[in-house]
Write a protein that holds these residues in place. Sequence first.
Motif, PDB file in Angstrom:
ATOM      1  N   THR A  94     -11.163  14.967  -3.842  1.00 19.68           N
ATOM      2  CA  THR A  94     -11.863  15.673  -2.764  1.00 19.68           C
ATOM      3  C   THR A  94     -12.241  17.061  -3.254  1.00 19.68           C
ATOM      4  OG1 THR A  94     -10.522  14.477  -1.128  1.00 19.68           O
ATOM      5  CG2 THR A  94     -11.738  16.403  -0.352  1.00 19.68           C
ATOM      6  N   LYS A  95     -13.549  17.333  -3.225  1.00 17.42           N
ATOM      7  CA  LYS A  95     -14.076  18.629  -3.676  1.00 17.42           C
ATOM      8  C   LYS A  95     -13.604  18.956  -5.093  1.00 17.42           C
ATOM      9  CE  LYS A  95     -14.474  20.579   0.976  1.00 17.42           C
ATOM     10  NZ  LYS A  95     -14.101  21.682   1.902  1.00 17.42           N
ATOM     11  N   GLY A  96     -13.637  17.937  -5.937  1.00 21.97           N
ATOM     12  CA  GLY A  96     -13.306  18.143  -7.334  1.00 21.97           C
ATOM     13  C   GLY A  96     -11.824  18.228  -7.636  1.00 21.97           C
ATOM     14  N   ARG A  97     -10.974  18.018  -6.640  1.00 18.57           N
ATOM     15  CA  ARG A  97      -9.534  18.119  -6.851  1.00 18.57           C
ATOM     16  C   ARG A  97      -8.844  16.857  -6.344  1.00 18.57           C
ATOM     17  NH1 ARG A  97      -7.182  23.704  -4.762  1.00 18.57           N
ATOM     18  NH2 ARG A  97      -5.391  22.860  -5.917  1.00 18.57           N
ATOM     19  N   LEU A  98      -7.742  16.511  -6.987  1.00 20.08           N
ATOM     20  CA  LEU A  98      -6.958  15.345  -6.571  1.00 20.08           C
ATOM     21  C   LEU A  98      -6.254  15.646  -5.250  1.00 20.08           C
ATOM     22  CD1 LEU A  98      -5.847  12.517  -7.434  1.00 20.08           C
ATOM     23  CD2 LEU A  98      -3.885  13.731  -8.356  1.00 20.08           C
ATOM     24  N   SER A  99      -6.597  14.893  -4.213  1.00 17.87           N
ATOM     25  CA  SER A  99      -5.986  15.120  -2.898  1.00 17.87           C
ATOM     26  C   SER A  99      -4.885  14.120  -2.584  1.00 17.87           C
ATOM     27  CB  SER A  99      -7.060  15.059  -1.805  1.00 17.87           C
ATOM     28  OG  SER A  99      -7.699  13.790  -1.802  1.00 17.87           O
ATOM     29  N   SER A 100      -4.954  12.927  -3.163  1.00 22.42           N
ATOM     30  CA  SER A 100      -3.899  11.940  -2.951  1.00 22.42           C
ATOM     31  C   SER A 100      -4.061  10.812  -3.962  1.00 22.42           C
ATOM     32  CB  SER A 100      -3.940  11.366  -1.521  1.00 22.42           C
ATOM     33  OG  SER A 100      -5.191  10.743  -1.265  1.00 22.42           O
ATOM     34  N   LEU A 101      -3.047   9.977  -4.036  1.00 19.94           N
ATOM     35  CA  LEU A 101      -3.058   8.827  -4.946  1.00 19.94           C
ATOM     36  C   LEU A 101      -2.703   7.582  -4.142  1.00 19.94           C
ATOM     37  CD1 LEU A 101      -3.200   7.565  -7.764  1.00 19.94           C
ATOM     38  CD2 LEU A 101      -0.788   8.134  -8.054  1.00 19.94           C
ATOM     39  N   ILE A 102      -3.604   6.609  -4.169  1.00 19.35           N
ATOM     40  CA  ILE A 102      -3.379   5.348  -3.455  1.00 19.35           C
ATOM     41  C   ILE A 102      -2.983   4.278  -4.482  1.00 19.35           C
ATOM     42  CG2 ILE A 102      -4.434   3.541  -2.050  1.00 19.35           C
ATOM     43  CD1 ILE A 102      -6.278   5.661  -0.888  1.00 19.35           C
ATOM     44  N   VAL A 109      -1.615   9.055 -14.139  1.00 15.43           N
ATOM     45  CA  VAL A 109      -2.796   9.114 -13.279  1.00 15.43           C
ATOM     46  C   VAL A 109      -2.889  10.466 -12.566  1.00 15.43           C
ATOM     47  CG1 VAL A 109      -3.919   8.072 -11.276  1.00 15.43           C
ATOM     48  CG2 VAL A 109      -2.834   6.619 -12.973  1.00 15.43           C
ATOM     49  N   LEU A 110      -1.739  11.017 -12.145  1.00 14.21           N
ATOM     50  CA  LEU A 110      -1.754  12.332 -11.493  1.00 14.21           C
ATOM     51  C   LEU A 110      -2.256  13.412 -12.446  1.00 14.21           C
ATOM     52  CD1 LEU A 110       1.602  12.270  -9.458  1.00 14.21           C
ATOM     53  CD2 LEU A 110      -0.722  12.110  -8.551  1.00 14.21           C
ATOM     54  N   LYS A 111      -1.973  13.265 -13.728  1.00 15.02           N
ATOM     55  CA  LYS A 111      -2.430  14.256 -14.707  1.00 15.02           C
ATOM     56  C   LYS A 111      -3.886  14.046 -15.088  1.00 15.02           C
ATOM     57  CE  LYS A 111       2.108  15.136 -16.796  1.00 15.02           C
ATOM     58  NZ  LYS A 111       2.942  14.996 -18.024  1.00 15.02           N
ATOM     59  N   SER A 112      -4.276  12.781 -15.299  1.00 14.94           N
ATOM     60  CA  SER A 112      -5.636  12.506 -15.772  1.00 14.94           C
ATOM     61  C   SER A 112      -6.654  12.408 -14.650  1.00 14.94           C
ATOM     62  CB  SER A 112      -5.644  11.205 -16.571  1.00 14.94           C
ATOM     63  OG  SER A 112      -5.337  10.089 -15.736  1.00 14.94           O
ATOM     64  N   GLY A 113      -6.214  11.995 -13.459  1.00 14.08           N
ATOM     65  CA  GLY A 113      -7.153  11.818 -12.349  1.00 14.08           C
ATOM     66  C   GLY A 113      -8.028  10.590 -12.510  1.00 14.08           C
ATOM     67  N   ILE A 146       0.862  -1.184   0.000  1.00 11.35           N
ATOM     68  CA  ILE A 146       0.000   0.000   0.000  1.00 11.35           C
ATOM     69  C   ILE A 146       0.899   1.235   0.000  1.00 11.35           C
ATOM     70  CG2 ILE A 146      -1.814   1.283   1.174  1.00 11.35           C
ATOM     71  CD1 ILE A 146      -2.799  -1.345   0.184  1.00 11.35           C
ATOM     72  N   LEU A 147       0.684   2.128  -0.972  1.00 12.94           N
ATOM     73  CA  LEU A 147       1.437   3.383  -1.050  1.00 12.94           C
ATOM     74  C   LEU A 147       0.449   4.535  -1.140  1.00 12.94           C
ATOM     75  CD1 LEU A 147       3.122   1.080  -2.761  1.00 12.94           C
ATOM     76  CD2 LEU A 147       4.580   2.981  -3.316  1.00 12.94           C
ATOM     77  N   VAL A 148       0.779   5.637  -0.485  1.00 12.76           N
ATOM     78  CA  VAL A 148      -0.023   6.855  -0.578  1.00 12.76           C
ATOM     79  C   VAL A 148       0.893   7.981  -1.050  1.00 12.76           C
ATOM     80  CG1 VAL A 148      -1.481   8.508   0.636  1.00 12.76           C
ATOM     81  CG2 VAL A 148      -1.563   6.091   1.268  1.00 12.76           C
ATOM     82  N   LEU A 149       0.511   8.632  -2.156  1.00 10.58           N
ATOM     83  CA  LEU A 149       1.301   9.711  -2.737  1.00 10.58           C
ATOM     84  C   LEU A 149       0.514  11.009  -2.696  1.00 10.58           C
ATOM     85  CD1 LEU A 149       2.742   7.151  -3.899  1.00 10.58           C
ATOM     86  CD2 LEU A 149       3.260   8.495  -5.910  1.00 10.58           C
ATOM     87  N   SER A 150       1.232  12.123  -2.590  1.00  9.13           N
ATOM     88  CA  SER A 150       0.604  13.437  -2.632  1.00  9.13           C
ATOM     89  C   SER A 150       0.285  13.793  -4.089  1.00  9.13           C
ATOM     90  CB  SER A 150       1.545  14.483  -2.044  1.00  9.13           C
ATOM     91  OG  SER A 150       2.650  14.698  -2.904  1.00  9.13           O
ATOM     92  N   PRO A 151      -0.514  14.862  -4.326  1.00  8.58           N
ATOM     93  CA  PRO A 151      -0.803  15.271  -5.712  1.00  8.58           C
ATOM     94  C   PRO A 151       0.454  15.621  -6.497  1.00  8.58           C
ATOM     95  CG  PRO A 151      -2.341  16.311  -4.195  1.00  8.58           C
ATOM     96  CD  PRO A 151      -1.294  15.656  -3.355  1.00  8.58           C
ATOM     97  N   GLN A 152       1.550  15.930  -5.797  1.00 11.11           N
ATOM     98  CA  GLN A 152       2.808  16.249  -6.469  1.00 11.11           C
ATOM     99  C   GLN A 152       3.668  15.003  -6.711  1.00 11.11           C
ATOM    100  OE1 GLN A 152       1.824  17.999  -3.569  1.00 11.11           O
ATOM    101  NE2 GLN A 152       0.802  19.462  -4.923  1.00 11.11           N
ATOM    102  N   GLY A 153       3.160  13.817  -6.329  1.00  9.19           N
ATOM    103  CA  GLY A 153       3.900  12.584  -6.554  1.00  9.19           C
ATOM    104  C   GLY A 153       4.894  12.257  -5.460  1.00  9.19           C
TER     105      GLY A 153
END
Length: 594
Positions: A343-351, A313-317, A265-272
Amino acid sequence: MGKIFQGIKGRLILIYIIIISFSFLLLGLALKTPLEKYYMENIEQSLLTEAILVREFLGEEAFLDSPDIDSFIKQVAMDIEPRITLINKDGKVLADSHGYAGHMDNHIDRPEVKKALETGTVGISTRYSAVVGSDMLYLALPVQNDNQIIGIVRLALSLSQVQQNIDRIGYTIGLSILIITAMAILLSLKLAGTITRPIEELNHIVVEIARGNWGKKVFPRTTDEIGNLATSLNYMTDTMQEKIGELETSKGKLEAIINNMLSGILVLSPQGKLEMINPSGKKLLGVRCKDFNKKHSFQVFRNYGLSTKIEEVLKSGKSARSELKISYPSEKILEADLIPVITKGRLSSLIIVIHDMTEIKALEQLKTQFVANASHELRTPLTSIKGFAETLLNGAMEDEKIREKFVRIIDSEADRLIRITDSLLDLARAEAGKSTIEKQETSLNAVVDDTISSIYPKIESKQLKLEVEIPNELPGVQVNRDALTRILINLLDNAIKYTMDQGTIGIRVNILDNEIKVEVWDTGVGIPQADLPRVFERFYRVDKARTRNLGGTGLGLSIVKHLVEAHDGKIGVNSTLGKGSTFWFTLPLIRGRN
């Protein structure tokens, strides 16, 4: 009147009144600058009046460059404080009350003189005078004759005394402000104390609660707004303590699940940047660095395929799945599910969830190979049976010799089918862990002797030499006698099959630290090095044609391997092509025996 100020609102109103009063006091103090300005304007006006009197007293004759004008100016200056300077229209100093005119520079570029000559009005400027050694206020008044400027009367006043007077005013005002401020502070402290003291107590309790001391309670001393706040704080503390306890329990469960999951399991920020990775994720991706927090993903695990998919995925969501091949620290096939959290229409994290597909892919490949091999092995005898049966049905049954030969072949192929199916069932039970292995203490010497006796006719038929190296007294082993017999028969039968006539086979037993090692060797054809890692696979044959002719099913060594492992032992092979092979296996000794 006293009831008005009982509540916190009333006390705040009182503070507001004090603040307003204090503001008016500051407003009065702010008049300092206008007073100073007014004082300077009065000085300038006084200086202008004196300049006009000097101009009228001297008259136009003073600018005729009379040799007595300098001494005359010095006499006039004795009656007034300012310095007097007479300047003609060309800037030449004709006379000066405090210096010798002949030694003075031309004054045509002095700001006040320049303005008076250009505008015909009064010119005023303030600057430092090197002659006097202080700041001076200069006032230049033009002298005219028939509307023509013929000269300038300039008066200069030292500002040192003026500055002293202004400083005295500032000192008086500053002292007044200091006294009033001190009084206001004392009054504010006294009044504010009645309000801030309960709030400070509440703040102390809140700090203790923030440190985790949930047992702290506030005891309301008043019935005003602060008292109500204290009651609400106690209720909030009880509620938060209950909720935090639930959250800690849930967090502990979640951490236990994540840390013990086989999947990464990895969790990344919107900046990768990597925010979290569980132990399985580190193991699967070969992550060694401890301080990975807030580092970019490609700095933590260098996998081009995964890094590229993360960027997509970070670019396309949008969610994505990717298959990865890892070569370090070991070769693996991984499957990564990339799930963006919106979250609220914006990418908050990537699992990212990573599954180890190595064994599954290997099993799929083995399954495919097994089906293909099993189909091939079963098809061969079935084809023979069907072919000979069709031949008999087409008229060959009339020939007794042919009929008997074909029936014997059909019977042999049927036996071969039975052996294959029995071996498949045994192997399936062994791999599923359902084969019954009842162990008991057994003498290895007796099992080896019985096995050799049962297989000895095959050894004699090929005129093989048998060598046996077994200690007279071997310690007991906890085994299943039938399974051990089957292991030895399979290994000895292979040695006999693949050893040329008049060759040598042997069995050797050695006692190691905690186990017994049994070796079955031969001087047969040997096995190529490239085939050694696969000899225990199902249906794998080094020489397919030769093995099939010898009646082998390709399952014997696979069954042997499972039987040995069912006894907590190990199995292996050493071989040299053209010189022979040695198959070995180990069995653990009974604890407490040697």
